[in-house]
Write a protein that holds these residues in place. Structure first.
Motif, short mmCIF file in Angstrom:
data_model
loop_
_atom_site.label_atom_id
_atom_site.label_comp_id
_atom_site.label_asym_id
_atom_site.label_seq_id
_atom_site.Cartn_x
_atom_site.Cartn_y
_atom_site.Cartn_z
N MET A 1 0.84 -1.20 0.00
CA MET A 1 0.00 0.00 0.00
C MET A 1 0.88 1.25 0.00
N LEU A 2 0.29 2.37 -0.52
CA LEU A 2 1.02 3.61 -0.52
C LEU A 2 1.15 4.16 0.89
N LYS A 3 2.35 4.62 1.22
CA LYS A 3 2.61 5.14 2.56
C LYS A 3 2.35 6.64 2.59
N ASN A 4 1.71 7.09 3.66
CA ASN A 4 1.50 8.52 3.89
C ASN A 4 0.68 9.20 2.79
N GLY A 5 -0.18 8.43 2.13
CA GLY A 5 -1.13 9.04 1.21
C GLY A 5 -0.52 9.45 -0.13
N ILE A 6 -1.34 10.20 -0.88
CA ILE A 6 -0.93 10.61 -2.22
C ILE A 6 -1.36 12.05 -2.44
N LYS A 7 -0.48 12.85 -3.03
CA LYS A 7 -0.74 14.26 -3.30
C LYS A 7 -0.79 14.48 -4.81
N VAL A 8 -1.43 15.57 -5.20
CA VAL A 8 -1.49 15.93 -6.62
C VAL A 8 -0.97 17.35 -6.77
N VAL A 9 -0.04 17.54 -7.71
CA VAL A 9 0.43 18.88 -8.06
C VAL A 9 0.07 19.14 -9.52
N ILE A 10 -0.51 20.32 -9.76
CA ILE A 10 -0.89 20.73 -11.11
C ILE A 10 -0.02 21.93 -11.49
N PRO A 11 1.05 21.73 -12.26
CA PRO A 11 1.89 22.86 -12.67
C PRO A 11 1.11 23.79 -13.59
N ALA A 12 1.23 25.10 -13.33
CA ALA A 12 0.53 26.10 -14.14
C ALA A 12 1.49 27.25 -14.41
N ARG A 13 2.32 27.08 -15.44
CA ARG A 13 3.33 28.10 -15.78
C ARG A 13 2.73 29.15 -16.71
N TYR A 14 3.03 30.41 -16.42
CA TYR A 14 2.44 31.50 -17.20
C TYR A 14 3.05 31.61 -18.60
N GLY A 15 4.36 31.46 -18.69
CA GLY A 15 5.07 31.85 -19.90
C GLY A 15 5.25 30.78 -20.95
N SER A 16 4.19 30.11 -21.36
CA SER A 16 4.29 29.12 -22.43
C SER A 16 4.72 29.81 -23.73
N SER A 17 5.72 29.25 -24.41
CA SER A 17 6.23 29.89 -25.63
C SER A 17 5.21 29.87 -26.75
N ARG A 18 4.41 28.80 -26.83
CA ARG A 18 3.44 28.68 -27.92
C ARG A 18 2.09 29.31 -27.59
N LEU A 19 1.80 29.47 -26.29
CA LEU A 19 0.50 30.01 -25.89
C LEU A 19 0.65 30.73 -24.55
N PRO A 20 1.18 31.97 -24.59
CA PRO A 20 1.41 32.71 -23.34
C PRO A 20 0.13 32.86 -22.53
N ALA A 21 0.30 32.87 -21.21
CA ALA A 21 -0.82 33.01 -20.26
C ALA A 21 -1.82 31.87 -20.36
N LYS A 22 -1.36 30.72 -20.83
CA LYS A 22 -2.25 29.58 -21.06
C LYS A 22 -3.09 29.20 -19.85
N PRO A 23 -2.55 29.12 -18.62
CA PRO A 23 -3.37 28.68 -17.49
C PRO A 23 -4.59 29.57 -17.23
N LEU A 24 -4.53 30.83 -17.70
CA LEU A 24 -5.63 31.76 -17.46
C LEU A 24 -6.66 31.78 -18.58
N LEU A 25 -6.43 31.03 -19.64
CA LEU A 25 -7.43 30.91 -20.69
C LEU A 25 -8.71 30.32 -20.09
N GLU A 26 -9.85 30.84 -20.52
CA GLU A 26 -11.10 30.42 -19.90
C GLU A 26 -11.91 29.45 -20.76
N LEU A 27 -12.52 28.50 -20.07
CA LEU A 27 -13.49 27.59 -20.66
C LEU A 27 -14.72 27.65 -19.75
#
Length: 249
Positions: A1-27
């Protein structure tokens, strides 16, 4: 079994070369990273175990407005994996715990995939890292250098990842029935993540431009789960964004 649980990290970098400010694009009037967070929540992960990792105050501000856990990280991280590792170090997560790197540009990642990968990792905790493949569905994808293939043993361990057509059936070169498309979601043992991020780029990684080859080159083991459901492409370009937007709205 997994020890001490499981965490999730979602990287959200602002400066994408192909699509700047990508994390802030709205859906549907919500930013991209909000939708990714919803998919993780739908996979039955608690909000207390999810962190948005960003390098930009605008993203941090928006995350806080939406009441999502967020951590500011350095603008100097060279990859999402390094950003995940920085979060691990900032928050002091145990070396025995596990962390999932869910890419912040995949608002349609199936919650079922995340759930199944967590279960697979629980049952296969001998691996340092676990990840996902789906079947290659066409010869065009088989020969496409942008479609990353995983070469996997009968024991569900990755031998190699390549942009080339692989594994190649010598007797029937057009046969792609055993080929697997790699999906870029990973669960790391924290100790393995810290080791991975301390290592220099490997030669194979430099050649193929595939970060996971650094792990294999340094004897870190990668377990591979098969997933037969549909997995939509993430958002890398404006064309990708408009396509996903049409699907979701």
């Amino acid at each position: 079994m997994l020890k001490n649980g499981i965490k999730v990290v979602i990287p959200a970098r602002y400066g994408s070369s192909r699509l700047p400010a990508k994390p802030l694009l709205e859906l549907n009037n919500k930013p991209l990273f909000w939708h990714v967070t919803q998919r993780v929540l739908e996979a039955n992960v608690s909000i207390e175990d999810i962190v948005i990792a960003t390098d930009d105050l605008r993203i941090e501000k928006k995350a806080k407005e939406l009441k999502l856990p967020v951590v500011m990280t350095s603008i100097n991280n060279s990859s999402g994996t390094d950003r995940v590792n920085e979060v691990v170090n900032i928050l002091g997560w145990s070396a025995n715990s596990y962390v999932i790197n869910v890419q912040g540009d995949e608002p349609l990642i199936p919650p079922e995939l995340i759930r199944k990968l967590i279960k697979f990792t629980t049952l296969n905790d001998k691996f340092d890292i676990t990840t996902v493949v789906t079947p290659i569905k066409s010869y065009e994808d088989f020969i496409d250098l942008n479609v990353v293939k995983a070469i996997v043993t009968e024991q569900n361990q990755a031998l190699y990842f390549s942009r080339s057509p692989a594994p190649l059936n010598r007797d029937e070169p057009t046969d792609f029935s055993k080929a697997k498309h790699h999906i870029g979601i990973y669960i790391y043992k924290v100790s393995a993540l810290q080791k991975f991020c301390s290592l220099p780029e490997s030669l194979l990684e430099q050649l193929e431009k595939l970060e996971q080859l650094r792990a294999i080159s340094n004897q870190l083991t990668i377990g591979v789960m098969n997933f037969n459901g549909e997995v939509h492409h993430g958002i890398d370009t404006e064309k990708d964004y408009l396509k996903i937007k049409e699907l979701m709205e």
